[in-house]
Every structure is written in C-alpha cells, then in structure tokens.
Design a protein around this motif. Structure first.
Motif, mmCIF file in Angstrom:
data_model
loop_
_atom_site.group_PDB
_atom_site.id
_atom_site.type_symbol
_atom_site.label_atom_id
_atom_site.label_comp_id
_atom_site.label_asym_id
_atom_site.label_seq_id
_atom_site.Cartn_x
_atom_site.Cartn_y
_atom_site.Cartn_z
ATOM 1 N N GLN A 99 12.340 39.215 6.297
ATOM 2 C CA GLN A 99 12.175 38.708 4.933
ATOM 3 C C GLN A 99 12.946 39.585 3.945
ATOM 4 O OE1 GLN A 99 10.683 35.884 4.121
ATOM 5 N NE2 GLN A 99 11.216 36.171 1.980
ATOM 6 N N ARG A 100 12.905 40.904 4.147
ATOM 7 C CA ARG A 100 13.633 41.824 3.282
ATOM 8 C C ARG A 100 15.137 41.564 3.381
ATOM 9 N NH1 ARG A 100 15.782 46.309 4.861
ATOM 10 N NH2 ARG A 100 14.452 46.432 6.695
ATOM 11 N N LEU A 101 15.641 41.383 4.620
ATOM 12 C CA LEU A 101 17.064 41.091 4.803
ATOM 13 C C LEU A 101 17.451 39.773 4.141
ATOM 14 C CD1 LEU A 101 17.644 42.176 8.508
ATOM 15 C CD2 LEU A 101 18.516 43.282 6.452
ATOM 16 N N GLU A 102 16.587 38.777 4.267
ATOM 17 C CA GLU A 102 16.856 37.467 3.651
ATOM 18 C C GLU A 102 16.896 37.591 2.130
ATOM 19 O OE1 GLU A 102 17.772 33.533 3.424
ATOM 20 O OE2 GLU A 102 17.614 34.701 5.255
ATOM 21 N N ASP A 103 15.964 38.364 1.566
ATOM 22 C CA ASP A 103 15.954 38.558 0.114
ATOM 23 C C ASP A 103 17.217 39.277 -0.352
ATOM 24 O OD1 ASP A 103 13.521 37.305 -0.010
ATOM 25 O OD2 ASP A 103 12.349 39.163 -0.097
ATOM 26 N N GLU A 104 17.621 40.320 0.392
ATOM 27 C CA GLU A 104 18.847 41.042 0.036
ATOM 28 C C GLU A 104 20.059 40.108 0.094
ATOM 29 O OE1 GLU A 104 19.217 44.368 2.661
ATOM 30 O OE2 GLU A 104 17.475 45.399 1.825
ATOM 31 N N PHE A 105 20.100 39.273 1.121
ATOM 32 C CA PHE A 105 21.209 38.328 1.265
ATOM 33 C C PHE A 105 21.243 37.358 0.090
ATOM 34 C CE2 PHE A 105 22.799 34.256 3.001
ATOM 35 C CZ PHE A 105 24.089 34.645 3.251
ATOM 36 N N GLN A 106 20.085 36.842 -0.299
ATOM 37 C CA GLN A 106 20.033 35.888 -1.407
ATOM 38 C C GLN A 106 20.459 36.550 -2.721
ATOM 39 O OE1 GLN A 106 19.692 32.641 -1.451
ATOM 40 N NE2 GLN A 106 19.477 32.627 0.769
ATOM 41 N N THR A 107 20.022 37.796 -2.950
ATOM 42 C CA THR A 107 20.424 38.471 -4.180
ATOM 43 C C THR A 107 21.932 38.724 -4.187
ATOM 44 O OG1 THR A 107 19.874 40.619 -3.209
ATOM 45 C CG2 THR A 107 18.192 39.575 -4.588
ATOM 46 N N LYS A 108 22.489 39.065 -3.010
ATOM 47 C CA LYS A 108 23.935 39.280 -2.919
ATOM 48 C C LYS A 108 24.686 37.975 -3.187
ATOM 49 C CE LYS A 108 27.419 41.324 0.085
ATOM 50 N NZ LYS A 108 27.687 41.966 1.370
ATOM 51 N N LEU A 109 24.180 36.870 -2.613
ATOM 52 C CA LEU A 109 24.807 35.566 -2.868
ATOM 53 C C LEU A 109 24.764 35.222 -4.351
ATOM 54 C CD1 LEU A 109 23.688 33.097 -0.045
ATOM 55 C CD2 LEU A 109 25.963 33.926 -0.530
ATOM 56 N N ASP A 110 23.613 35.460 -4.978
ATOM 57 C CA ASP A 110 23.486 35.146 -6.405
ATOM 58 C C ASP A 110 24.444 35.988 -7.239
ATOM 59 O OD1 ASP A 110 21.560 33.274 -5.839
ATOM 60 O OD2 ASP A 110 19.870 34.614 -6.253
ATOM 61 N N SER A 111 24.531 37.286 -6.916
ATOM 62 C CA SER A 111 25.435 38.143 -7.691
ATOM 63 C C SER A 111 26.889 37.721 -7.480
ATOM 64 C CB SER A 111 25.240 39.610 -7.315
ATOM 65 O OG SER A 111 25.639 39.839 -5.982
ATOM 66 N N ASN A 112 27.263 37.385 -6.239
ATOM 67 C CA ASN A 112 28.634 36.915 -5.970
ATOM 68 C C ASN A 112 28.923 35.621 -6.720
ATOM 69 O OD1 ASN A 112 29.090 39.066 -4.309
ATOM 70 N ND2 ASN A 112 28.884 37.930 -2.403
ATOM 71 N N ARG A 113 27.964 34.716 -6.742
ATOM 72 C CA ARG A 113 28.132 33.441 -7.443
ATOM 73 C C ARG A 113 28.299 33.697 -8.951
ATOM 74 N NH1 ARG A 113 23.614 30.926 -5.870
ATOM 75 N NH2 ARG A 113 24.581 30.322 -3.928
ATOM 76 N N LYS A 114 27.506 34.630 -9.476
ATOM 77 C CA LYS A 114 27.584 34.931 -10.906
ATOM 78 C C LYS A 114 28.945 35.529 -11.254
ATOM 79 C CE LYS A 114 24.968 37.276 -14.511
ATOM 80 N NZ LYS A 114 23.805 38.108 -14.810
ATOM 81 N N VAL A 115 29.431 36.454 -10.418
ATOM 82 C CA VAL A 115 30.746 37.068 -10.651
ATOM 83 C C VAL A 115 31.837 36.003 -10.596
ATOM 84 C CG1 VAL A 115 32.448 38.623 -9.630
ATOM 85 C CG2 VAL A 115 30.094 39.377 -9.896
ATOM 86 N N ALA A 116 31.737 35.099 -9.622
ATOM 87 C CA ALA A 116 32.744 34.040 -9.490
ATOM 88 C C ALA A 116 32.726 33.123 -10.716
ATOM 89 C CB ALA A 116 32.492 33.238 -8.221
ATOM 90 N N GLU A 117 31.531 32.802 -11.202
ATOM 91 C CA GLU A 117 31.445 31.944 -12.391
ATOM 92 C C GLU A 117 32.039 32.639 -13.612
ATOM 93 O OE1 GLU A 117 27.347 30.876 -12.754
ATOM 94 O OE2 GLU A 117 27.436 29.473 -11.081
ATOM 95 N N GLU A 118 31.788 33.960 -13.740
ATOM 96 C CA GLU A 118 32.349 34.698 -14.870
ATOM 97 C C GLU A 118 33.871 34.709 -14.812
ATOM 98 O OE1 GLU A 118 30.524 38.533 -14.618
ATOM 99 O OE2 GLU A 118 28.611 37.832 -15.425
ATOM 100 N N LYS A 119 34.428 34.934 -13.606
ATOM 101 C CA LYS A 119 35.885 34.923 -13.463
ATOM 102 C C LYS A 119 36.438 33.549 -13.801
ATOM 103 C CE LYS A 119 36.623 38.476 -9.960
ATOM 104 N NZ LYS A 119 37.076 38.724 -8.582
ATOM 105 N N THR A 120 35.778 32.513 -13.316
ATOM 106 C CA THR A 120 36.233 31.147 -13.564
ATOM 107 C C THR A 120 36.207 30.848 -15.065
ATOM 108 O OG1 THR A 120 35.339 30.474 -11.441
ATOM 109 C CG2 THR A 120 35.827 28.721 -12.997
#
Length: 181
Positions: A99-120
């Motif tokens: 569960q901890r690994l899944e949460d870390e993965f989801q937070t990483k995905l969210d941060s990557n998505r946010k960075v990509a949206e900012e660049k776009t």
C-alpha cells in the motif's frame, strides 16, 4: 468381417512434427491449433485470488503455551496458533508495504502529471504570444501598405512591373513553430 473381430479405430490424419525455432513461431503454431476448430470452447483462467490468512480467533480456550503444565498434545496446538499469528502479521506487514509503494507511485504520477501540465501551459502561452505578435505585425504591414498605396498609387504599380522578383510576401517568411510543422 466376422462378428467377433475387433474394429480398429480410424487413424486421424497425421500431421508433420514441427519444432518451433522462435517464440513467435511457437505462438503461431498454438494459434493455428486453436483456429482449427473455432467452435471449441477455450478456457481462459482467471487470476487466482490473493491468499489471505484466517482472522484470529476471538476467544482462545485453554492456552497454556509451551511451558510447564501443558500436555504433550497442547504444545502442537500452541505451535499452530503461534505459526498462524506470525503468518497473519507477516501478511499485514506485506500489505502495508504494498500500500505504501502504491501511494508513493500515485503521488509520483500526480507530480509528473502536474509538471507536464505546467510545461504544456507555458508552451501554449508562448505559442499564443508568438501568434499574436505575428498577427499584429501582419496588420501593421497591411496598414502601412494601404497608406503607401493611397499616397503613391501610380508610382508603386510601376515599380511592381519593373521589379516583380523583389516583392516579398510576409506569409512566406520562415518562422520557428513548435511541433515541427
């Protein structure tokens, strides 16, 4: 044929033995075998359910442990209860780690998505700014040519006839556009 004689079963058409040389060929052979009889049902196994331990007993009777006072049969009961409890604890720790690994993965995905949206968004603003700048330059050029045509309409038409190769169109200028088009 006599009544007592046995009938031999008819042989199926023998197929040549083909040894696959690659994984793709092996898969092709399996697909061919499946497609020989398309009406035949194909069993697709479902993913087995994850193992989960039994819940701990709500009330344990006659727990003596492995120390004095326990009979020879009681030790095995204690040992099994202890083993089950350890397995249950290990299972819960493993689940918490997953569960901890899944949460870390989801937070990483969210941060990557946010960075990509900012660049776009930044690039979109830049493109829009360039587009507006180009449109303003084009309008200014048109206004400039209109005013120049109004004042010297005759002289400009004579120059165009004399030097048609010197005429430059602003739309044909090379410009850098994002996306390579």
């Amino acid at each position: 044929m006599a009544d007592g004689a046995k009938r031999l079963p008819a042989k199926k058409a023998t197929q040549p033995l083909v040894i696959p040389r690659s994984a793709a060929e092996e898969q092709r052979l399996k697909l061919e075998r499946l497609m020989r009889n398309p009406e035949k049902q194909v069993l697709i196994l479902e993913k087995p359910k994850d193992w989960a331990p039994r819940p701990p007993p709500e009330f344990v009777r006659d727990v003596m442990g492995s120390s004095a006072g326990a009979g020879s049969g009681e030790f095995h009961v204690y040992r099994h209860l202890r083993r089950r409890e350890y397995m249950r604890e290990e299972f819960m720790e493993k689940q918490a780690g997953q569960q901890r690994l899944e949460d870390e993965f989801q937070t990483k995905l969210d941060s990557n998505r946010k960075v990509a949206e900012e660049k776009t968004e930044k690039r979109r603003k830049k493109r829009q700014k360039l587009k507006e700048k180009k449109m303003l330059a084009k309008k200014a050029k048109k206004e400039l040519t209109k005013t120049a045509e109004g004042s010297t309409e005759n002289s400009s038409s004579e120059e165009e006839v004399q030097n048609p190769s010197e005429k430059v169109d602003d739309c044909e200028e090379s410009s850098f556009v994002m996306g390579g088009r």
